[in-house]
Write a protein that holds these residues in place. Structure first.
Motif, PDB file in Angstrom:
ATOM      1  N   GLN A 118      71.723  18.851  98.504  1.00 30.87           N
ATOM      2  CA  GLN A 118      72.286  18.897  99.864  1.00 30.87           C
ATOM      3  C   GLN A 118      72.903  20.264 100.161  1.00 30.87           C
ATOM      4  OE1 GLN A 118      70.647  15.810  99.618  1.00 30.87           O
ATOM      5  NE2 GLN A 118      72.443  15.362  98.343  1.00 30.87           N
ATOM      6  N   LYS A 119      72.407  21.298  99.527  1.00 32.41           N
ATOM      7  CA  LYS A 119      72.972  22.635  99.673  1.00 32.41           C
ATOM      8  C   LYS A 119      72.953  23.114 101.131  1.00 32.41           C
ATOM      9  CE  LYS A 119      72.286  27.382  98.002  1.00 32.41           C
ATOM     10  NZ  LYS A 119      71.481  28.242  97.097  1.00 32.41           N
ATOM     11  N   GLU A 120      71.856  22.917 101.823  1.00 31.22           N
ATOM     12  CA  GLU A 120      71.748  23.397 103.209  1.00 31.22           C
ATOM     13  C   GLU A 120      72.711  22.651 104.123  1.00 31.22           C
ATOM     14  OE1 GLU A 120      67.753  23.268 104.563  1.00 31.22           O
ATOM     15  OE2 GLU A 120      66.995  24.651 103.031  1.00 31.22           O
ATOM     16  N   ILE A 121      72.850  21.350 103.916  1.00 33.19           N
ATOM     17  CA  ILE A 121      73.775  20.570 104.739  1.00 33.19           C
ATOM     18  C   ILE A 121      75.211  21.026 104.502  1.00 33.19           C
ATOM     19  CG2 ILE A 121      74.650  18.254 105.227  1.00 33.19           C
ATOM     20  CD1 ILE A 121      71.958  17.152 104.323  1.00 33.19           C
ATOM     21  N   VAL A 122      75.562  21.213 103.244  1.00 34.62           N
ATOM     22  CA  VAL A 122      76.917  21.653 102.907  1.00 34.62           C
ATOM     23  C   VAL A 122      77.188  23.043 103.471  1.00 34.62           C
ATOM     24  CG1 VAL A 122      78.487  22.211 101.008  1.00 34.62           C
ATOM     25  CG2 VAL A 122      76.990  20.204 100.838  1.00 34.62           C
ATOM     26  N   GLU A 182     100.955  22.808 100.140  1.00 35.25           N
ATOM     27  CA  GLU A 182     101.049  23.830 101.192  1.00 35.25           C
ATOM     28  C   GLU A 182     100.047  23.612 102.314  1.00 35.25           C
ATOM     29  OE1 GLU A 182     100.967  27.800  99.802  1.00 35.25           O
ATOM     30  OE2 GLU A 182     102.564  27.519  98.330  1.00 35.25           O
ATOM     31  N   TYR A 183      99.123  22.671 102.138  1.00 37.14           N
ATOM     32  CA  TYR A 183      98.082  22.462 103.146  1.00 37.14           C
ATOM     33  C   TYR A 183      98.474  21.318 104.073  1.00 37.14           C
ATOM     34  CZ  TYR A 183      95.845  25.304  99.659  1.00 37.14           C
ATOM     35  OH  TYR A 183      95.580  26.307  98.757  1.00 37.14           O
ATOM     36  N   LYS A 184      98.392  21.586 105.360  1.00 40.17           N
ATOM     37  CA  LYS A 184      98.877  20.616 106.342  1.00 40.17           C
ATOM     38  C   LYS A 184      97.971  19.402 106.410  1.00 40.17           C
ATOM     39  CE  LYS A 184     100.929  20.482 110.938  1.00 40.17           C
ATOM     40  NZ  LYS A 184     101.238  21.260 112.161  1.00 40.17           N
ATOM     41  N   TYR A 185      96.652  19.630 106.347  1.00 42.15           N
ATOM     42  CA  TYR A 185      95.698  18.523 106.389  1.00 42.15           C
ATOM     43  C   TYR A 185      94.662  18.700 105.281  1.00 42.15           C
ATOM     44  CZ  TYR A 185      97.638  17.147 110.897  1.00 42.15           C
ATOM     45  OH  TYR A 185      98.488  16.739 111.893  1.00 42.15           O
ATOM     46  N   ILE A 186      94.269  17.577 104.697  1.00 37.90           N
ATOM     47  CA  ILE A 186      93.263  17.572 103.642  1.00 37.90           C
ATOM     48  C   ILE A 186      92.045  16.809 104.142  1.00 37.90           C
ATOM     49  CG2 ILE A 186      92.698  16.713 101.329  1.00 37.90           C
ATOM     50  CD1 ILE A 186      96.298  17.420 102.181  1.00 37.90           C
ATOM     51  N   PHE A 187      90.918  17.505 104.260  1.00 41.47           N
ATOM     52  CA  PHE A 187      89.641  16.898 104.625  1.00 41.47           C
ATOM     53  C   PHE A 187      88.915  16.568 103.323  1.00 41.47           C
ATOM     54  CE2 PHE A 187      90.988  18.949 108.370  1.00 41.47           C
ATOM     55  CZ  PHE A 187      90.203  18.593 109.452  1.00 41.47           C
ATOM     56  N   LEU A 188      88.737  15.292 103.032  1.00 41.82           N
ATOM     57  CA  LEU A 188      88.082  14.864 101.799  1.00 41.82           C
ATOM     58  C   LEU A 188      86.744  14.220 102.173  1.00 41.82           C
ATOM     59  CD1 LEU A 188      88.360  14.712  98.737  1.00 41.82           C
ATOM     60  CD2 LEU A 188      89.555  12.538  99.017  1.00 41.82           C
ATOM     61  N   TRP A 189      85.696  15.047 102.232  1.00 38.09           N
ATOM     62  CA  TRP A 189      84.438  14.638 102.846  1.00 38.09           C
ATOM     63  C   TRP A 189      83.310  14.467 101.842  1.00 38.09           C
ATOM     64  CZ3 TRP A 189      83.232  17.305 108.178  1.00 38.09           C
ATOM     65  CH2 TRP A 189      84.214  16.912 109.105  1.00 38.09           C
ATOM     66  N   ASP A 190      82.334  13.631 102.263  1.00 38.75           N
ATOM     67  CA  ASP A 190      81.054  13.570 101.568  1.00 38.75           C
ATOM     68  C   ASP A 190      80.178  14.721 102.045  1.00 38.75           C
ATOM     69  OD1 ASP A 190      81.906  11.344 100.280  1.00 38.75           O
ATOM     70  OD2 ASP A 190      80.645   9.919 101.369  1.00 38.75           O
ATOM     71  N   GLU A 191      79.059  14.894 101.381  1.00 33.28           N
ATOM     72  CA  GLU A 191      78.188  16.028 101.672  1.00 33.28           C
ATOM     73  C   GLU A 191      77.138  15.742 102.739  1.00 33.28           C
ATOM     74  OE1 GLU A 191      75.806  16.752  98.153  1.00 33.28           O
ATOM     75  OE2 GLU A 191      75.789  14.613  97.741  1.00 33.28           O
ATOM     76  N   ASP A 192      76.899  14.483 103.058  1.00 30.71           N
ATOM     77  CA  ASP A 192      75.775  14.130 103.930  1.00 30.71           C
ATOM     78  C   ASP A 192      76.218  13.920 105.373  1.00 30.71           C
ATOM     79  OD1 ASP A 192      77.210  11.881 103.254  1.00 30.71           O
ATOM     80  OD2 ASP A 192      75.463  10.558 103.156  1.00 30.71           O
ATOM     81  N   LEU A 193      76.878  14.931 105.941  1.00 32.13           N
ATOM     82  CA  LEU A 193      77.405  14.838 107.294  1.00 32.13           C
ATOM     83  C   LEU A 193      76.853  15.958 108.168  1.00 32.13           C
ATOM     84  CD1 LEU A 193      81.153  14.123 106.416  1.00 32.13           C
ATOM     85  CD2 LEU A 193      79.416  12.449 107.075  1.00 32.13           C
ATOM     86  N   GLY A 194      76.344  15.591 109.328  1.00 28.55           N
ATOM     87  CA  GLY A 194      75.898  16.577 110.307  1.00 28.55           C
ATOM     88  C   GLY A 194      77.041  16.953 111.225  1.00 28.55           C
ATOM     89  N   VAL A 195      77.267  18.251 111.421  1.00 30.37           N
ATOM     90  CA  VAL A 195      78.469  18.705 112.125  1.00 30.37           C
ATOM     91  C   VAL A 195      78.153  19.509 113.389  1.00 30.37           C
ATOM     92  CG1 VAL A 195      79.946  18.693 110.084  1.00 30.37           C
ATOM     93  CG2 VAL A 195      78.539  20.706 110.568  1.00 30.37           C
ATOM     94  N   ASP A 196      76.994  19.281 113.991  1.00 27.20           N
ATOM     95  CA  ASP A 196      76.633  20.035 115.199  1.00 27.20           C
ATOM     96  C   ASP A 196      77.629  19.811 116.329  1.00 27.20           C
ATOM     97  OD1 ASP A 196      74.444  21.020 113.881  1.00 27.20           O
ATOM     98  OD2 ASP A 196      73.014  19.602 114.751  1.00 27.20           O
ATOM     99  N   GLY A 322      73.702   9.292 105.421  1.00 26.90           N
ATOM    100  CA  GLY A 322      73.541   8.209 104.471  1.00 26.90           C
ATOM    101  C   GLY A 322      72.548   8.503 103.361  1.00 26.90           C
ATOM    102  N   LEU A 323      72.578   9.730 102.829  1.00 26.28           N
ATOM    103  CA  LEU A 323      71.630  10.105 101.775  1.00 26.28           C
ATOM    104  C   LEU A 323      72.082   9.553 100.431  1.00 26.28           C
ATOM    105  CD1 LEU A 323      71.093  13.850 102.755  1.00 26.28           C
ATOM    106  CD2 LEU A 323      69.653  11.894 103.342  1.00 26.28           C
TER     107      LEU A 323
END
Length: 411
Positions: A118-122, A182-196, A322-323
Protein backbone atom coordinates in the motif's frame (compact mmCIF):
# COMPACT_ATOMS: atom_id res chain seq x y z
CA UNK A 1 45.17 25.99 124.63
CA UNK A 2 43.12 25.94 121.40
CA UNK A 3 42.12 29.59 121.66
CA UNK A 4 45.76 30.47 122.21
CA UNK A 5 46.78 28.72 119.00
CA UNK A 6 44.01 30.40 116.97
CA UNK A 7 44.79 33.75 118.43
CA UNK A 8 48.47 33.35 117.69
CA UNK A 9 47.71 32.33 114.08
CA UNK A 10 45.39 35.27 113.49
CA UNK A 11 47.76 37.68 115.16
CA UNK A 12 50.55 36.47 112.85
CA UNK A 13 50.81 38.88 109.84
CA UNK A 14 52.10 36.17 107.49
CA UNK A 15 49.17 33.88 108.27
CA UNK A 16 46.68 36.67 107.70
CA UNK A 17 48.17 37.39 104.31
CA UNK A 18 48.00 33.73 103.33
CA UNK A 19 44.36 33.45 104.34
CA UNK A 20 43.46 36.57 102.38
CA UNK A 21 45.16 35.19 99.29
CA UNK A 22 43.29 31.91 99.57
CA UNK A 23 39.99 33.74 99.96
CA UNK A 24 40.61 35.91 96.92
CA UNK A 25 41.58 32.87 94.75
CA UNK A 26 38.50 30.96 95.90
CA UNK A 27 36.31 33.96 95.11
CA UNK A 28 37.79 34.31 91.61
CA UNK A 29 37.29 30.59 90.91
CA UNK A 30 33.68 30.74 92.06
CA UNK A 31 33.05 33.87 90.00
CA UNK A 32 34.59 32.34 86.91
CA UNK A 33 32.53 29.20 87.37
CA UNK A 34 29.31 31.15 87.76
CA UNK A 35 30.05 33.33 84.71
CA UNK A 36 31.07 30.36 82.53
CA UNK A 37 28.01 28.42 83.65
CA UNK A 38 25.80 31.29 82.58
CA UNK A 39 27.45 31.49 79.15
CA UNK A 40 27.31 27.72 78.68
CA UNK A 41 23.64 27.62 79.68
CA UNK A 42 22.80 30.45 77.29
CA UNK A 43 24.75 28.81 74.42
CA UNK A 44 23.07 25.47 75.11
CA UNK A 45 19.67 27.10 75.08
CA UNK A 46 20.50 28.95 71.86
CA UNK A 47 21.80 25.76 70.25
CA UNK A 48 18.76 23.80 71.38
CA UNK A 49 16.51 26.50 69.98
CA UNK A 50 18.36 26.38 66.65
CA UNK A 51 17.98 22.58 66.46
CA UNK A 52 14.30 22.90 67.19
CA UNK A 53 13.96 25.38 64.31
CA UNK A 54 16.01 23.12 62.01
CA UNK A 55 13.93 20.09 62.95
CA UNK A 56 10.76 22.04 62.40
CA UNK A 57 11.97 23.14 58.94
CA UNK A 58 13.06 19.63 58.06
CA UNK A 59 9.72 18.21 59.12
CA UNK A 60 7.92 20.92 57.19
CA UNK A 61 10.06 20.23 54.10
CA UNK A 62 9.52 16.50 54.51
CA UNK A 63 5.77 16.97 54.67
CA UNK A 64 5.88 19.30 51.67
CA UNK A 65 7.94 16.80 49.67
CA UNK A 66 5.56 14.01 50.56
CA UNK A 67 2.69 16.06 49.21
CA UNK A 68 4.58 16.96 46.01
CA UNK A 69 3.92 14.39 43.30
CA UNK A 70 7.09 13.05 41.73
CA UNK A 71 7.56 10.41 39.02
CA UNK A 72 8.59 7.05 40.52
CA UNK A 73 12.36 6.65 40.35
CA UNK A 74 13.11 10.37 40.27
CA UNK A 75 13.30 10.78 44.05
CA UNK A 76 17.12 10.78 43.98
CA UNK A 77 17.20 13.77 41.60
CA UNK A 78 16.55 17.48 42.12
CA UNK A 79 13.17 18.27 40.67
CA UNK A 80 14.45 20.86 38.22
CA UNK A 81 16.45 18.27 36.28
CA UNK A 82 13.55 15.83 35.91
CA UNK A 83 12.02 15.73 32.39
CA UNK A 84 8.71 13.90 32.65
CA UNK A 85 7.81 13.62 28.95
CA UNK A 86 9.45 13.18 25.56
CA UNK A 87 8.49 13.47 21.90
CA UNK A 88 9.24 12.05 18.47
CA UNK A 89 11.13 15.07 17.16
CA UNK A 90 14.45 14.23 15.51
CA UNK A 91 17.31 16.47 16.61
CA UNK A 92 20.37 17.57 14.60
CA UNK A 93 23.83 16.33 15.54
CA UNK A 94 25.03 19.94 15.66
CA UNK A 95 23.37 23.31 15.48
CA UNK A 96 24.26 26.94 16.07
CA UNK A 97 20.73 28.24 15.66
CA UNK A 98 19.36 27.58 19.15
CA UNK A 99 17.12 30.46 20.03
CA UNK A 100 15.71 31.56 23.33
CA UNK A 101 12.14 32.63 23.00
CA UNK A 102 8.59 31.41 22.81
CA UNK A 103 8.38 27.74 21.82
CA UNK A 104 6.61 26.79 18.63
CA UNK A 105 3.00 25.60 18.91
CA UNK A 106 2.55 21.91 19.61
CA UNK A 107 2.43 19.68 16.56
CA UNK A 108 0.10 16.77 15.90
CA UNK A 109 0.97 13.16 15.19
CA UNK A 110 0.02 10.94 12.27
CA UNK A 111 0.73 7.25 12.96
CA UNK A 112 -0.09 4.61 10.32
CA UNK A 113 0.34 0.84 10.23
CA UNK A 114 1.76 0.15 6.75
CA UNK A 115 2.86 -2.57 4.36
CA UNK A 116 4.84 -2.10 1.17
CA UNK A 117 1.88 -3.17 -0.99
CA UNK A 118 0.00 0.00 0.00
CA UNK A 119 2.99 2.29 -0.53
CA UNK A 120 1.27 4.53 -3.10
CA UNK A 121 -1.84 4.95 -0.95
CA UNK A 122 0.23 5.81 2.11
CA UNK A 123 2.27 8.28 0.08
CA UNK A 124 -0.91 10.14 -0.86
CA UNK A 125 -2.08 10.14 2.77
CA UNK A 126 1.17 11.55 4.19
CA UNK A 127 1.40 14.26 1.53
CA UNK A 128 -1.97 15.57 2.71
CA UNK A 129 -0.60 16.29 6.18
CA UNK A 130 1.50 19.52 6.34
CA UNK A 131 5.03 18.97 7.56
CA UNK A 132 5.02 21.90 9.99
CA UNK A 133 1.84 20.66 11.67
CA UNK A 134 2.38 16.90 11.81
CA UNK A 135 5.00 14.40 12.85
CA UNK A 136 4.71 11.18 10.81
CA UNK A 137 5.31 7.72 12.26
CA UNK A 138 5.04 4.51 10.24
CA UNK A 139 4.52 1.08 11.77
CA UNK A 140 5.88 -1.49 9.30
CA UNK A 141 4.05 -4.74 9.91
CA UNK A 142 5.78 -6.54 6.99
CA UNK A 143 9.35 -5.74 8.04
CA UNK A 144 10.15 -3.78 4.85
CA UNK A 145 11.58 -0.34 5.58
CA UNK A 146 14.31 0.47 3.03
CA UNK A 147 11.93 0.42 0.07
CA UNK A 148 10.22 3.53 1.45
CA UNK A 149 13.38 5.60 1.28
CA UNK A 150 12.71 6.93 -2.22
CA UNK A 151 9.71 8.96 -0.96
CA UNK A 152 10.64 12.59 -0.35
CA UNK A 153 9.18 12.63 3.17
CA UNK A 154 10.61 9.27 4.29
CA UNK A 155 13.72 10.62 6.01
CA UNK A 156 11.72 12.88 8.31
CA UNK A 157 9.32 10.10 9.29
CA UNK A 158 9.84 7.78 12.26
CA UNK A 159 9.98 4.16 11.08
CA UNK A 160 9.23 1.27 13.45
CA UNK A 161 9.33 -2.31 12.19
CA UNK A 162 7.91 -5.50 13.72
CA UNK A 163 6.67 -8.34 11.52
CA UNK A 164 2.98 -9.31 11.63
CA UNK A 165 1.97 -6.94 14.42
CA UNK A 166 -1.18 -4.85 14.46
CA UNK A 167 -1.62 -1.10 14.74
CA UNK A 168 -2.65 -1.46 18.38
CA UNK A 169 0.39 -3.56 19.24
CA UNK A 170 2.60 -0.77 17.88
CA UNK A 171 0.55 1.97 19.55
CA UNK A 172 0.74 0.36 22.98
CA UNK A 173 4.52 0.08 22.79
CA UNK A 174 5.58 3.22 20.95
CA UNK A 175 2.88 5.83 21.64
CA UNK A 176 3.05 6.02 25.41
CA UNK A 177 1.20 9.14 26.61
CA UNK A 178 4.44 10.58 28.01
CA UNK A 179 6.06 10.17 24.59
CA UNK A 180 3.26 11.90 22.66
CA UNK A 181 2.37 14.41 25.38
CA UNK A 182 3.46 17.37 23.23
CA UNK A 183 1.09 16.51 20.37
CA UNK A 184 -2.36 18.02 20.54
CA UNK A 185 -4.05 15.36 18.40
CA UNK A 186 -3.05 11.81 17.53
CA UNK A 187 -4.27 10.37 14.21
CA UNK A 188 -4.03 6.57 14.49
CA UNK A 189 -4.95 5.42 10.99
CA UNK A 190 -5.00 2.34 8.81
CA UNK A 191 -3.25 2.43 5.47
CA UNK A 192 -6.20 1.74 3.16
CA UNK A 193 -7.80 5.20 3.18
CA UNK A 194 -8.44 7.49 0.23
CA UNK A 195 -7.94 11.14 1.17
CA UNK A 196 -8.95 13.10 -1.96
CA UNK A 197 -11.69 14.86 0.01
CA UNK A 198 -9.80 15.30 3.25
CA UNK A 199 -7.96 18.37 4.54
CA UNK A 200 -6.24 17.83 7.92
CA UNK A 201 -6.21 21.51 8.88
CA UNK A 202 -9.91 21.98 8.20
CA UNK A 203 -10.60 18.77 10.05
CA UNK A 204 -8.70 20.03 13.11
CA UNK A 205 -10.58 23.31 12.95
CA UNK A 206 -13.92 21.48 13.07
CA UNK A 207 -13.14 19.14 15.95
CA UNK A 208 -11.64 21.97 18.00
CA UNK A 209 -14.66 24.15 17.37
CA UNK A 210 -17.05 21.32 18.27
CA UNK A 211 -15.07 20.14 21.29
CA UNK A 212 -14.59 16.58 20.02
CA UNK A 213 -12.08 14.58 22.07
CA UNK A 214 -12.49 11.41 19.99
CA UNK A 215 -13.49 11.59 16.34
CA UNK A 216 -13.07 10.20 12.84
CA UNK A 217 -13.66 11.44 9.30
CA UNK A 218 -16.86 10.11 7.77
CA UNK A 219 -16.70 7.44 5.07
CA UNK A 220 -17.90 8.03 1.52
CA UNK A 221 -20.72 5.43 1.42
CA UNK A 222 -20.69 5.08 -2.37
CA UNK A 223 -17.02 4.07 -2.56
CA UNK A 224 -16.21 2.73 0.89
CA UNK A 225 -16.54 -0.51 2.74
CA UNK A 226 -18.90 0.59 5.49
CA UNK A 227 -19.47 -1.71 8.46
CA UNK A 228 -21.49 0.62 10.69
CA UNK A 229 -24.07 3.13 9.61
CA UNK A 230 -22.80 5.78 12.00
CA UNK A 231 -19.56 6.11 10.00
CA UNK A 232 -21.33 6.85 6.69
CA UNK A 233 -21.14 10.45 5.50
CA UNK A 234 -24.21 12.66 5.59
CA UNK A 235 -24.49 15.13 2.77
CA UNK A 236 -24.78 18.82 3.61
CA UNK A 237 -23.69 18.11 7.17
CA UNK A 238 -20.69 19.31 9.13
CA UNK A 239 -20.64 16.39 11.56
CA UNK A 240 -22.95 14.03 13.41
CA UNK A 241 -22.87 12.35 16.80
CA UNK A 242 -25.69 9.80 16.55
CA UNK A 243 -27.65 7.70 14.06
CA UNK A 244 -31.24 6.55 13.80
CA UNK A 245 -31.95 2.96 12.88
CA UNK A 246 -35.47 1.54 13.16
CA UNK A 247 -35.11 -1.80 11.37
CA UNK A 248 -33.18 -4.95 12.09
CA UNK A 249 -31.06 -5.66 15.14
CA UNK A 250 -29.39 -2.94 17.15
CA UNK A 251 -32.03 -0.27 16.72
CA UNK A 252 -31.13 3.37 17.43
CA UNK A 253 -33.52 6.20 18.25
CA UNK A 254 -33.56 9.52 20.05
CA UNK A 255 -33.47 7.76 23.41
CA UNK A 256 -30.30 5.79 22.61
CA UNK A 257 -27.39 6.69 24.85
CA UNK A 258 -24.83 3.97 24.06
CA UNK A 259 -22.55 2.89 21.19
CA UNK A 260 -22.82 2.27 18.33
CA UNK A 261 -25.87 4.54 18.17
CA UNK A 262 -24.03 7.49 19.74
CA UNK A 263 -20.65 8.27 21.29
CA UNK A 264 -18.79 5.90 19.00
CA UNK A 265 -16.19 5.82 16.20
CA UNK A 266 -14.73 2.92 14.27
CA UNK A 267 -11.13 1.83 14.57
CA UNK A 268 -9.74 2.36 11.07
CA UNK A 269 -9.26 6.15 11.35
CA UNK A 270 -9.70 7.40 14.93
CA UNK A 271 -8.40 10.79 16.04
CA UNK A 272 -7.69 11.36 19.73
CA UNK A 273 -7.04 14.50 21.72
CA UNK A 274 -3.99 14.38 23.96
CA UNK A 275 -6.11 13.75 27.06
CA UNK A 276 -8.34 11.15 25.38
CA UNK A 277 -5.32 9.22 24.13
CA UNK A 278 -3.76 9.13 27.60
CA UNK A 279 -6.91 7.40 28.80
CA UNK A 280 -7.29 5.10 25.77
CA UNK A 281 -3.66 3.95 25.95
CA UNK A 282 -4.25 2.55 29.43
CA UNK A 283 -7.21 0.58 28.12
CA UNK A 284 -5.23 -1.16 25.34
CA UNK A 285 -4.25 -4.63 26.52
CA UNK A 286 -0.72 -5.89 25.89
CA UNK A 287 -1.80 -9.29 24.61
CA UNK A 288 -5.10 -8.45 22.86
CA UNK A 289 -3.44 -6.97 19.80
CA UNK A 290 -6.50 -6.81 17.52
CA UNK A 291 -8.27 -4.50 20.03
CA UNK A 292 -11.76 -5.71 19.13
CA UNK A 293 -14.21 -4.48 21.75
CA UNK A 294 -12.08 -1.46 22.55
CA UNK A 295 -14.22 0.78 20.34
CA UNK A 296 -17.31 0.10 22.47
CA UNK A 297 -15.53 1.48 25.54
CA UNK A 298 -13.70 4.46 24.04
CA UNK A 299 -16.49 6.75 25.21
CA UNK A 300 -15.18 6.38 28.75
CA UNK A 301 -12.13 8.35 27.55
CA UNK A 302 -14.15 11.22 26.05
CA UNK A 303 -13.21 13.58 28.91
CA UNK A 304 -16.84 14.06 29.79
CA UNK A 305 -20.11 13.20 28.09
CA UNK A 306 -19.47 10.78 25.22
CA UNK A 307 -22.72 11.89 23.58
CA UNK A 308 -21.16 15.34 23.10
CA UNK A 309 -17.41 14.76 22.89
CA UNK A 310 -17.37 11.92 20.33
CA UNK A 311 -18.41 12.45 16.71
CA UNK A 312 -18.01 11.72 13.01
CA UNK A 313 -16.97 14.62 10.75
CA UNK A 314 -18.98 14.73 7.50
CA UNK A 315 -17.38 17.83 5.99
CA UNK A 316 -13.99 16.11 5.78
CA UNK A 317 -14.42 12.53 4.65
CA UNK A 318 -12.33 9.62 3.38
CA UNK A 319 -12.78 6.44 1.38
CA UNK A 320 -12.27 3.16 3.21
CA UNK A 321 -10.91 0.76 0.61
CA UNK A 322 -11.11 -2.27 2.90
CA UNK A 323 -7.96 -3.95 1.56
CA UNK A 324 -6.94 -7.24 3.20
CA UNK A 325 -3.48 -6.95 4.74
CA UNK A 326 -2.60 -8.92 7.86
CA UNK A 327 -2.78 -12.65 7.19
CA UNK A 328 -3.04 -12.42 3.41
CA UNK A 329 0.45 -13.23 2.11
CA UNK A 330 2.16 -15.42 -0.41
CA UNK A 331 3.61 -18.68 0.84
CA UNK A 332 7.12 -18.25 2.25
CA UNK A 333 6.87 -14.55 1.41
CA UNK A 334 8.04 -13.50 4.82
CA UNK A 335 11.04 -15.83 4.84
CA UNK A 336 12.18 -14.87 1.37
CA UNK A 337 11.49 -11.15 1.70
CA UNK A 338 14.89 -10.07 2.91
CA UNK A 339 16.65 -12.56 0.65
CA UNK A 340 14.97 -10.95 -2.35
CA UNK A 341 16.04 -7.49 -1.21
CA UNK A 342 19.66 -8.63 -0.89
CA UNK A 343 19.50 -10.25 -4.31
CA UNK A 344 18.17 -7.06 -5.89
CA UNK A 345 21.06 -5.13 -4.40
CA UNK A 346 23.65 -7.62 -5.65
CA UNK A 347 22.35 -8.17 -9.16
CA UNK A 348 22.64 -5.26 -11.53
CA UNK A 349 20.42 -6.65 -14.30
CA UNK A 350 16.69 -7.14 -13.68
CA UNK A 351 16.56 -10.13 -16.04
CA UNK A 352 18.95 -11.98 -13.78
CA UNK A 353 16.15 -12.40 -11.28
CA UNK A 354 14.35 -15.58 -12.20
CA UNK A 355 10.60 -15.39 -11.62
CA UNK A 356 9.24 -17.79 -9.06
CA UNK A 357 5.71 -18.98 -8.66
CA UNK A 358 4.03 -18.18 -5.38
CA UNK A 359 0.96 -19.75 -3.88
CA UNK A 360 -1.36 -17.36 -2.11
CA UNK A 361 -1.97 -18.21 1.52
CA UNK A 362 -4.92 -16.50 3.18
CA UNK A 363 -4.82 -16.62 6.94
CA UNK A 364 -7.58 -14.06 7.30
CA UNK A 365 -10.08 -16.61 8.72
CA UNK A 366 -7.61 -17.38 11.52
CA UNK A 367 -6.99 -13.68 12.10
CA UNK A 368 -10.71 -13.02 12.28
CA UNK A 369 -11.28 -15.94 14.63
CA UNK A 370 -8.53 -14.67 16.92
CA UNK A 371 -10.10 -11.21 16.84
CA UNK A 372 -13.42 -12.58 18.09
CA UNK A 373 -11.64 -14.54 20.82
CA UNK A 374 -9.82 -11.41 21.95
CA UNK A 375 -13.07 -9.42 21.95
CA UNK A 376 -14.64 -11.92 24.35
CA UNK A 377 -11.53 -11.82 26.54
CA UNK A 378 -11.60 -8.02 26.64
CA UNK A 379 -15.27 -7.98 27.64
CA UNK A 380 -14.60 -10.44 30.43
CA UNK A 381 -11.68 -8.39 31.71
CA UNK A 382 -13.79 -5.25 31.70
CA UNK A 383 -16.58 -6.95 33.62
CA UNK A 384 -14.15 -8.35 36.19
CA UNK A 385 -12.35 -5.02 36.59
CA UNK A 386 -15.66 -3.21 37.11
CA UNK A 387 -16.67 -5.69 39.82
CA UNK A 388 -13.35 -5.69 41.63
CA UNK A 389 -12.81 -1.93 41.75
CA UNK A 390 -15.04 -0.84 44.62
CA UNK A 391 -14.06 2.82 44.17
CA UNK A 392 -15.00 3.04 40.48
CA UNK A 393 -18.43 4.34 39.49
CA UNK A 394 -19.71 3.56 35.99
CA UNK A 395 -21.10 6.84 34.60
CA UNK A 396 -23.07 4.98 31.93
CA UNK A 397 -24.17 1.75 33.61
CA UNK A 398 -24.11 -0.01 30.26
CA UNK A 399 -23.34 -3.67 29.82
CA UNK A 400 -20.93 -4.76 27.11
CA UNK A 401 -22.87 -7.97 26.60
CA UNK A 402 -25.14 -8.59 23.66
CA UNK A 403 -23.34 -6.27 21.24
CA UNK A 404 -22.22 -8.39 18.32
CA UNK A 405 -21.22 -6.30 15.32
CA UNK A 406 -19.37 -6.96 12.08
CA UNK A 407 -15.82 -5.69 12.48
CA UNK A 408 -13.39 -4.08 10.15
CA UNK A 409 -11.33 -6.51 8.11
CA UNK A 410 -8.03 -4.99 9.18
CA UNK A 411 -6.56 -3.72 12.41
Amino acid sequence: MKSFICASVVSDPKSRSCLCSLFIVASLICGAYLISSAFITKEYKDRLSRWEVINMLQNSRSNMCKIRCRPPGSEALPQGIVVKTSNLEMRPLWSDSAKNGNPEPSSNLLAIAVGIKQKEIVDRIVKKFPRRDFVVMLFHYDGIVDEWRDLEWSDRAIHVSAVNQTKWWFAKRFLHPDIVAEYKYIFLWDEDLGVDNFDPRRYLSIIEDEGLEISQPALDPSRSEVHHQITARRRNSRLHRRIYKFKGSGRCDARSTAPPCIGWVEMMAPVFSRAAWRCAWYMIQNDLIHAWGLDMQLGYCAQGDRMKNVGVVDAQYVVHLGLPTLGAMAENELNSMQVNIIQRERLSKPEALAPSESHKVDNRPEVRRQSFIEMQMFRKRWENAAKEDKCWVDPYQQSVKGCEFVRDKDN
